[in-house]
Design an enzyme around this catalytic site. Structure first.
Site, PDB file in Angstrom:
ATOM      1  CB  SER A 200      44.071  30.097  31.152  1.00 47.59           C
ATOM      2  OG  SER A 200      44.895  29.435  31.804  1.00 47.59           O
ATOM      3  N   GLY A 201      41.318  30.658  30.112  1.00 48.33           N
ATOM      4  CA  GLY A 201      40.649  31.427  29.188  1.00 48.33           C
ATOM      5  C   GLY A 201      39.113  31.453  29.739  1.00 48.33           C
ATOM      6  N   GLY A 202      38.895  31.085  30.959  1.00 49.13           N
ATOM      7  CA  GLY A 202      37.313  31.002  31.364  1.00 49.13           C
ATOM      8  C   GLY A 202      36.654  32.309  31.124  1.00 49.13           C
ATOM      9  CD  GLU A 203      37.797  34.998  33.539  1.00 49.78           C
ATOM     10  OE1 GLU A 203      38.844  34.468  33.167  1.00 49.78           O
ATOM     11  OE2 GLU A 203      37.005  34.613  34.492  1.00 49.78           O
ATOM     12  CD1 TRP A 253      41.898  29.205  35.748  1.00 52.80           C
ATOM     13  CD2 TRP A 253      43.341  30.556  34.763  1.00 52.80           C
ATOM     14  NE1 TRP A 253      41.315  30.035  35.096  1.00 52.80           N
ATOM     15  CE2 TRP A 253      42.123  30.785  34.437  1.00 52.80           C
ATOM     16  CE3 TRP A 253      44.722  31.363  34.585  1.00 52.80           C
ATOM     17  CZ2 TRP A 253      42.034  31.993  33.648  1.00 52.80           C
ATOM     18  CZ3 TRP A 253      44.201  32.474  33.302  1.00 52.80           C
ATOM     19  CH2 TRP A 253      43.313  32.615  33.229  1.00 52.80           C
ATOM     20  CG  ASN A 271      35.404  31.784  35.960  1.00 51.78           C
ATOM     21  OD1 ASN A 271      36.617  31.966  36.042  1.00 51.78           O
ATOM     22  ND2 ASN A 271      34.819  32.083  34.822  1.00 51.78           N
ATOM     23  CG  ASP A 314      36.094  35.296  38.526  1.00 48.99           C
ATOM     24  OD1 ASP A 314      36.296  34.015  38.425  1.00 48.99           O
ATOM     25  OD2 ASP A 314      36.745  36.176  38.362  1.00 48.99           O
ATOM     26  CG  ASP A 316      38.285  30.723  39.358  1.00 44.91           C
ATOM     27  OD1 ASP A 316      38.225  31.849  40.047  1.00 44.91           O
ATOM     28  OD2 ASP A 316      38.996  30.954  38.345  1.00 44.91           O
TER      29      ASP A 316
END
Ligand SMILES: [Cu+2]
Length: 689
Positions: A200-203, A253, A271, A314, A316
């Site tokens: 994770s960590g798409g932001e 995710w 995203n 966003d 996703d």
């Protein structure tokens, strides 16, 4: 050949010459592999039930006729793990041979006697409480079993294997650094000696991937990147001459699914980064917001289907993919489905990634500054949530799905946290239905420029639900043959990021509610047959198992931060012989967006994450005289901001834990604010003359 097998190669070759016909496929854990390939029965040994992620059990002792007698067999509290404002409970418990394995949002794992709830061992992760790159609540979606071990990922980006008998650590492999924006939220799957896990960590401007590890040693075998490096296939969908794709998100995710016959591993991607700013990333941006298939042994690309081209909303694909077999026009077909935040279910042929029922590319509105894609995929069939926003007072523009935006707010539905979020979608081969949770919510989208800094938030805009706007949910049965609604329940609360469910051969669909209720529905008609108050937000997916001839249904109830449901640390197990009665209901989650609570008069200090509520302001509403300087102090564990909703006319900027910023309010008025990384946190400053 994986390295731990290498010593076996000569032996196997000799054996295969001797017993050419009867030579079995060498497997590290033949029993688990068989359970993973079979319909789910008395054991539930992986997050999605088996390799298909169908969450369908063949157990039928509890059925539509007797479910009304279901009561708590036992309830336990997980010793305070995951208890507190920053946590959500999203894990599915697993059961094998009468032992339950469950994990919490602090990555603490427990083994309990599945018949009695008695604790057998506990693993306390000791993860760094200063991890500040967690996007959306401290969570862990579950564990995997194999070779006598329990496998899971941690928010500190380690993958861990515990001895299933003792809970002692067998190995621990860092697959990235949380300081660089990488965390692990999803449950892994185990199959044939390998662990597969997303990141994770798409932001945070990361490069998404699925990592395969050797189950025995924890050694990393390969990484299947979801973003192409310059020159690799797919890189033509990113601006030439840039390395933009290397920080473009597309994180995983969800728990992958696997088809052993086709030898393919399937998963869905998140995203694009930066989320709301498409200006710098002209092109379709593969493989963001996509379903991907890779070779299960090597990780080599097999096919992809992109749900949203050049995503700026966003939108996703966070829910796990589901594999199912069907018959279309008399032909047996191998299907795959995934429910997106767009509100649609995408139904594909899993041999090649082509639509199974039909998905049309249609023209969509354009915004040249956002470099919007000319067309978007529209699945044939029904969406499970509304796809147009109403115009609200104070806003100049509202639009439907794929409406573009720039630097003035535009209301769009579904919001980027609408439709189906992380919640899984079960499939019943008896009904042929998918059971799809959905969130109904409008967001106001705006874009702003964002510079990439390693390990820092990288979103390029914001989306927030307008103050006072309604938020609700849907729960829908979708016919896999038509992608159309069979029945739909309107829900009082957002359901797409909770409302986990599972379905059984007893004709029952079990699902939790954010207000603490756990329900059984008739899987065919949707009629409610049973409900039970668990005392805490029942947002995690349930499961079922059998011990000593008795069927149990279990769910971890501990609430969900993003919905605002009652936090807790409980695991419930139910059976027809159960004796445990319901608890009092927890506070209900909000159904309207905006700050809540009384207005504090003359208070000029606001704490962010006060009172152990990581995602809240305290007091959330204050009234001060014009000219007052208000001090915002972050007392939480994560970085937060207080940012004016109205075009960011004032902003504390990123406040690290312990950080403070003073803002002077000279003009009378009402000022709503949110936290930029956590736009579901709301506050209000009312300034009087
Ligand atoms: Cu925040």
């Amino acid at each position: 050949m994986r390295c731990h097998n290498q010593r076996l190669v000569p032996v196997l070759m000799t054996l295969s010459l001797l017993f050419l016909v009867v030579m079995p496929v060498w497997a590290a854990d033949p029993e688990i592999d068989r359970l993973l390939r079979s319909p789910v029965g008395k054991d539930w040994v992986t997050n999605g039930g088996n390799l298909t992620n169908q969450r369908y059990s063949t157990l039928k002792q509890i059925d539509t006729s007797n479910v009304k007698n279901l009561k708590g067999a036992w309830m336990i509290r997980l010793k305070g793990s995951g208890l507190g404002g920053k946590y959500s409970h999203e894990a599915t418990p697993l059961v094998k041979d009468g032992i339950m394995y469950v994990i919490t949002g602090n990555d603490d794992a427990f083994a309990v006697n599945a018949k009695t709830g008695e604790f057998l061992w506990e693993y306390w992760s000791g993860i760094d409480q200063k991890i500040n790159t967690v996007c959306c609540g401290w969570i862990n979606r579950g564990v995997a079993l194999g070779e006598g071990m329990v496998f899971f990922g941690q928010l500190d980006a380690n993958v861990v294997a515990l001895d299933a008998k003792t809970g002692k650590v067998v190995w621990k492999t860092p697959i990235e650094k949380w300081e660089n924006g990488y965390t692990i939220a999803s449950a892994p799957i185990y199959y044939d000696g390998m662990i597969y896990i997303g990141i994770s960590g798409g932001e945070y401007g990361v490069r998404g991937r699925v990592t395969a590890l050797d189950a025995k040693s924890g050694q990393i075998l390969w990484r299947a990147y979801t973003l192409p490096a310059p020159g690799e296939p797919g890189s033509e969908t990113w601006p030439p001459g840039t390395d933009h794709s290397m920080r473009g998100g597309a994180t995983v995710w969800n728990t992958p699914a696997l088809d052993p016959e086709l030898g393919l591993l399937y998963f869905a991607t998140g995203n694009c980064g930066p989320d709301y700013d498409g200006a710098s990333r002209e092109g379709d941006n593969l493989f963001c917001a996509s379903i991907m298939a890779v070779n299960a042994k090597t990780g080599a690309y097999a096919w992809h289907f992109q749900q949203v081209h050049h995503d700026i909303w966003d939108y996703d694909a966070a829910s796990p993919v589901v594999l199912f077999d069907t018959v279309i026009d008399g032909q047996p077909r191998k299907g795959l489905a995934e429910a997106g935040r767009t509100g649609w279910v995408y139904i594909l042929d899993r041999t090649n990634g082509k639509p199974l029922i039909g998905i049309e590319e249609r023209s969509v509105p354009q915004e040249p500054r956002q470099k919007t894609a000319k067309t978007q995929p529209f699945p044939i069939g029904d969406a499970v949530v509304p796809q147009c926003a109403d115009l609200l007072p104070g806003y100049a523009q509202a639009g439907c799905i794929f409406e573009p935006f720039w630097e003035s707010p535009v209301l769009i539905q579904p919001s980027g946290i609408g439709g189906t979020n992380w919640s899984p979608v079960p499939y019943s081969p008896d009904t042929g239905y998918f059971y799809v949770p959905g969130t109904v919510r409008t967001s106001s989208f705006t874009r702003f420029g964002d510079k990439f800094k390693l390990g820092k938030l990288y979103v390029g805009g914001s989306q927030a639900a307008p103050i006072g706007s309604p938020m609700s949910g849907t729960f829908t049965a979708i016919d896999s043959k038509t992608n159309k609604i069979v029945w739909q329940h309107k829900q009082p609360y957002r359901t797409g990021q909770g409302g986990g469910s599972m379905v059984t051969a007893g004709g029952l669909l079990f699902r939790g509610e954010s207000d603490g209720n756990f329900l059984a529905l008739d899987a065919r008609t949707g009629d409610e047959l049973w409900r039970f108050q668990t005392g805490f937000g029942a947002d995690a997916p349930p499961m079922t198992y059998e011990v000593d001839g008795e069927q149990y249904v279990a769910i971890a109830t501990g609430g969900n931060q993003m919905i605002g449901s009652g936090n807790g640390d409980a695991v419930w197990s139910f059976s027809l012989k159960g004796q445990v009665h319901p608890l009092w209901p927890p506070p209900s989650p909000p159904t309207v967006a905006g700050p809540t609570g009384p207005i504090a008069q003359g208070v000029d200090k606001v704490e962010i994450a006060n009172n152990n509520r990581e995602y809240g302001y305290g007091p959330a509403r204050i009234r001060v005289k014009a000219g007052t300087t208000v001090t915002f102090t972050n007392v939480g564990d994560l970085n937060h901001t207080a940012t004016a909703m109205d075009n960011r006319v004032w902003d504390t900027g990123d406040l690290a834990p312990g950080g403070s910023k003073a803002i002077t309010f000279s003009e009378p008025g009402s000022y709503y604010y949110i936290c930029t990384p956590h736009p579901w946190m709301y506050g209000q400053v009312i300034v009087e003359k």
